[in-house]
Design an enzyme around this catalytic site. Structure first.
Site, mmCIF file in Angstrom:
data_model
loop_
_atom_site.group_PDB
_atom_site.id
_atom_site.type_symbol
_atom_site.label_atom_id
_atom_site.label_comp_id
_atom_site.label_asym_id
_atom_site.label_seq_id
_atom_site.Cartn_x
_atom_site.Cartn_y
_atom_site.Cartn_z
ATOM 1 N N ASP A 46 -15.902 14.995 3.261
ATOM 2 C CA ASP A 46 -15.453 14.370 4.507
ATOM 3 C C ASP A 46 -14.232 15.099 5.066
ATOM 4 O O ASP A 46 -14.082 15.238 6.283
ATOM 5 C CB ASP A 46 -15.089 12.893 4.275
ATOM 6 C CG ASP A 46 -16.314 12.020 4.066
ATOM 7 O OD1 ASP A 46 -17.348 12.298 4.697
ATOM 8 O OD2 ASP A 46 -16.231 11.082 3.264
ATOM 9 N N ASP A 151 5.534 -0.641 5.392
ATOM 10 C CA ASP A 151 5.264 0.772 5.100
ATOM 11 C C ASP A 151 4.734 1.518 6.319
ATOM 12 O O ASP A 151 5.017 2.695 6.504
ATOM 13 C CB ASP A 151 4.250 0.900 3.947
ATOM 14 C CG ASP A 151 4.917 0.698 2.594
ATOM 15 O OD1 ASP A 151 6.117 0.352 2.579
ATOM 16 O OD2 ASP A 151 4.243 0.866 1.558
ATOM 17 N N TYR A 164 -9.082 5.141 5.286
ATOM 18 C CA TYR A 164 -7.746 4.571 4.989
ATOM 19 C C TYR A 164 -7.694 3.085 5.352
ATOM 20 O O TYR A 164 -7.170 2.242 4.621
ATOM 21 C CB TYR A 164 -6.701 5.348 5.792
ATOM 22 C CG TYR A 164 -5.289 5.293 5.272
ATOM 23 C CD1 TYR A 164 -4.856 4.283 4.426
ATOM 24 C CD2 TYR A 164 -4.368 6.274 5.639
ATOM 25 C CE1 TYR A 164 -3.549 4.241 3.955
ATOM 26 C CE2 TYR A 164 -3.060 6.242 5.170
ATOM 27 C CZ TYR A 164 -2.665 5.223 4.329
ATOM 28 O OH TYR A 164 -1.372 5.198 3.858
ATOM 29 N N ASN A 165 -8.260 2.770 6.513
ATOM 30 C CA ASN A 165 -8.258 1.375 6.985
ATOM 31 C C ASN A 165 -8.791 0.405 5.933
ATOM 32 O O ASN A 165 -8.256 -0.680 5.746
ATOM 33 C CB ASN A 165 -9.100 1.301 8.267
ATOM 34 C CG ASN A 165 -9.414 -0.120 8.676
ATOM 35 O OD1 ASN A 165 -8.565 -0.832 9.163
ATOM 36 N ND2 ASN A 165 -10.655 -0.547 8.436
ATOM 37 N N LYS A 166 -9.849 0.841 5.245
ATOM 38 C CA LYS A 166 -10.451 -0.047 4.231
ATOM 39 C C LYS A 166 -9.477 -0.262 3.069
ATOM 40 O O LYS A 166 -9.360 -1.369 2.543
ATOM 41 C CB LYS A 166 -11.778 0.538 3.733
ATOM 42 C CG LYS A 166 -12.478 -0.348 2.726
ATOM 43 C CD LYS A 166 -13.797 0.249 2.291
ATOM 44 C CE LYS A 166 -14.476 -0.651 1.272
ATOM 45 N NZ LYS A 166 -13.697 -0.816 0.034
ATOM 46 N N SER A 167 -8.780 0.813 2.698
ATOM 47 C CA SER A 167 -7.831 0.705 1.571
ATOM 48 C C SER A 167 -6.690 -0.261 1.856
ATOM 49 O O SER A 167 -6.074 -0.777 0.931
ATOM 50 C CB SER A 167 -7.223 2.068 1.239
ATOM 51 O OG SER A 167 -8.211 2.991 0.964
ATOM 52 N N ALA A 186 1.316 -2.760 4.104
ATOM 53 C CA ALA A 186 2.391 -3.475 3.397
ATOM 54 C C ALA A 186 3.496 -3.976 4.328
ATOM 55 O O ALA A 186 4.630 -3.477 4.293
ATOM 56 C CB ALA A 186 2.979 -2.577 2.294
ATOM 57 N N GLN A 224 -6.265 14.019 8.729
ATOM 58 C CA GLN A 224 -5.528 14.541 7.566
ATOM 59 C C GLN A 224 -4.305 15.360 7.972
ATOM 60 O O GLN A 224 -3.615 15.900 7.114
ATOM 61 C CB GLN A 224 -6.450 15.350 6.635
ATOM 62 C CG GLN A 224 -6.902 16.705 7.129
ATOM 63 C CD GLN A 224 -8.078 16.647 8.036
ATOM 64 O OE1 GLN A 224 -8.005 16.115 9.128
ATOM 65 N NE2 GLN A 224 -9.187 17.224 7.607
HETATM 66 P P1 NAD Z 1 -8.635 13.225 0.580
HETATM 67 O O1 NAD Z 1 -9.178 14.456 -0.026
HETATM 68 O O2 NAD Z 1 -7.484 12.553 -0.081
HETATM 69 O O3 NAD Z 1 -9.852 12.215 0.809
HETATM 70 C C1 NAD Z 1 -9.708 10.890 0.908
HETATM 71 C C2 NAD Z 1 -11.040 10.187 0.699
HETATM 72 O O4 NAD Z 1 -11.411 9.595 1.934
HETATM 73 C C3 NAD Z 1 -12.236 11.021 0.257
HETATM 74 O O5 NAD Z 1 -12.890 10.349 -0.784
HETATM 75 C C4 NAD Z 1 -13.132 11.052 1.492
HETATM 76 O O6 NAD Z 1 -14.505 11.140 1.177
HETATM 77 C C5 NAD Z 1 -12.818 9.720 2.082
HETATM 78 N N1 NAD Z 1 -13.118 9.578 3.503
HETATM 79 C C6 NAD Z 1 -12.713 10.363 4.523
HETATM 80 N N2 NAD Z 1 -13.213 9.882 5.669
HETATM 81 C C7 NAD Z 1 -13.936 8.778 5.360
HETATM 82 C C8 NAD Z 1 -14.656 7.826 6.115
HETATM 83 N N3 NAD Z 1 -14.712 7.899 7.449
HETATM 84 N N4 NAD Z 1 -15.250 6.788 5.462
HETATM 85 C C9 NAD Z 1 -15.162 6.674 4.134
HETATM 86 N N5 NAD Z 1 -14.494 7.537 3.347
HETATM 87 C C10 NAD Z 1 -13.875 8.575 3.974
HETATM 88 O O7 NAD Z 1 -8.188 13.545 2.054
HETATM 89 P P2 NAD Z 1 -8.995 14.330 3.139
HETATM 90 O O8 NAD Z 1 -10.286 14.774 2.568
HETATM 91 O O9 NAD Z 1 -8.097 15.293 3.766
HETATM 92 O O10 NAD Z 1 -9.307 13.134 4.152
HETATM 93 C C11 NAD Z 1 -8.325 12.621 4.991
HETATM 94 C C12 NAD Z 1 -8.597 11.140 5.062
HETATM 95 O O11 NAD Z 1 -8.178 10.555 3.861
HETATM 96 C C13 NAD Z 1 -7.811 10.438 6.122
HETATM 97 O O12 NAD Z 1 -8.428 10.499 7.384
HETATM 98 C C14 NAD Z 1 -7.738 9.034 5.568
HETATM 99 O O13 NAD Z 1 -8.791 8.223 6.082
HETATM 100 C C15 NAD Z 1 -7.967 9.195 4.099
HETATM 101 N N6 NAD Z 1 -6.803 8.696 3.371
HETATM 102 C C16 NAD Z 1 -6.955 7.566 2.667
HETATM 103 C C17 NAD Z 1 -5.886 7.000 2.015
HETATM 104 C C18 NAD Z 1 -6.109 5.737 1.257
HETATM 105 O O14 NAD Z 1 -7.240 5.268 1.237
HETATM 106 N N7 NAD Z 1 -5.071 5.153 0.689
HETATM 107 C C19 NAD Z 1 -4.628 7.610 2.074
HETATM 108 C C20 NAD Z 1 -4.506 8.772 2.806
HETATM 109 C C21 NAD Z 1 -5.602 9.310 3.457
#
Ligand code: NAD
Length: 270
Positions: A46, A151, A164-167, A186, A224
């Site tokens: 992704d 946060d 991220y939104n889901k997390s 948070a 990202q």
């Molecule tokens: P990364 O390598 O840390 O990947 C984060 C994870 O997010 C991977 O498992 C990827 O498959 C998943 N992901 C990305 N887009 C998705 C989507 N639309 N639906 C479901 N899963 C998805 O970082 P990266 O590959 O550079 O991706 C950047 C994304 O990481 C950001 O857009 C953000 O959504 C996500 N992110 C998540 C968190 C969190 O969940 N706490 C924190 C920072 C970033």
């Protein structure tokens, strides 16, 4: 049909890209064109697809994306690394089929200049503090809604709602809906700072403005990428006019995709 290949640097991704390139060069109907493609094939995960999206952002309304995943299951990546021949067959028989999703438009104004920065996100934008808590006023359609302290805030597209939104406890939105979601990261709730505490779903005729405390150093992200470290005056979020298109050679029902990614239960009734 003109094809661009956008790969990450993993060994498997490189091998898949070489194979793709060879097959495209052998085809009568396809050609490699990295500058003005009709189709962009992302090879990786992704994250690679998000990078491909930003790489082709200037022509994003003229291309369709296809994702091959070479790592663990991705959300935007429908094809597996061993399916190159099937994909080539689909490309050769392409009839323009596509599925489009809404994008997030982010307009940032700065305290140290009159310029405005406008960018698009496929997943989300976050606003956080480098250290300490973010303090910001949140406006909906220019009406003050709440004062946030915590946060940070995450503003996501429907297709980004599973990221991220889901997390951070946001709802998952079917990308056939034109909507934005604001989720808290948070939040602190006390007598001074009181936030709703629930994710907000914003409709197409609304926009959200965030005005961070000028005495602090807010950091803005777009997918990202970290945007500039300049002092931010305001950030406005709305649904973009442009949409992103994916070549829809095989259809996986959205809720099936969610099930595959997060639950893994094979249920024919979904
Ligand atoms: P990364 O390598 O840390 O990947 C984060 C994870 O997010 C991977 O498992 C990827 O498959 C998943 N992901 C990305 N887009 C998705 C989507 N639309 N639906 C479901 N899963 C998805 O970082 P990266 O590959 O550079 O991706 C950047 C994304 O990481 C950001 O857009 C953000 O959504 C996500 N992110 C998540 C968190 C969190 O969940 N706490 C924190 C920072 C970033």
């Amino acid at each position: 049909m003109k094809i661009a290949i956008y790969s990450n640097s993993g060994e498997l991704s490189k091998r898949v890209s070489v194979k793709l390139k060879q097959r495209i060069e052998q085809s009568q109907r396809l050609e490699i064109d990295d500058l003005s493609p009709d189709i962009v094939i992302s090879v990786g995960g992704d994250g690679t697809l998000l990078s491909a999206f930003h790489h082709y952002i200037e022509i994003i309304d003229q291309v369709r994306l296809v994702g091959i995943h070479t790592g663990h299951l991705g959300f935007y990546t429908d094809w597996r690394d061993y399916e190159v021949d099937e994909l080539i067959n689909s490309l050769e028989n392409d009839n323009g089929q596509s599925e489009t999703y809404p994008l997030l438009e982010i307009t940032t104004k700065y305290l140290d200049g009159d310029d405005t920065d406008v960018v698009l996100a496929l997943n989300e934008s976050t606003i956080k503090e480098i250290s300490g808590t973010l303090t910001a006023d949140v406006y909906i359609k220019d009406q003050k809604f709440e004062s946030f302290r915590g946060d940070g805030l995450c503003i996501s597209t429907p297709s980004g709602s599973t990221a991220y939104n889901k997390s951070v406890g946001g709802a998952i939105i079917n990308p056939s809906l034109k909507a934005l979601q604001v989720s808290e990261i948070a939040s602190i709730n006390n007598r001074v700072f009181r936030t709703l505490g629930s994710p907000l779903i914003i409709s197409p005729d609304e926009w959200v403005k965030i005005i961070p405390d000028i005495h602090k150093k807010a950091v803005l992200t777009c997918d990202q990428q970290v945007r500039s470290g300049r002092p931010i005056k305001s950030i406005e979020y709305k649904i973009a006019e442009k949409r992103v298109a994916f070549a829809q050679y095989r259809h996986t029902h959205f809720w099936q995709r969610v099930n595959n990614a997060f639950i893994g239960v094979q249920d024919d009734s979904i």
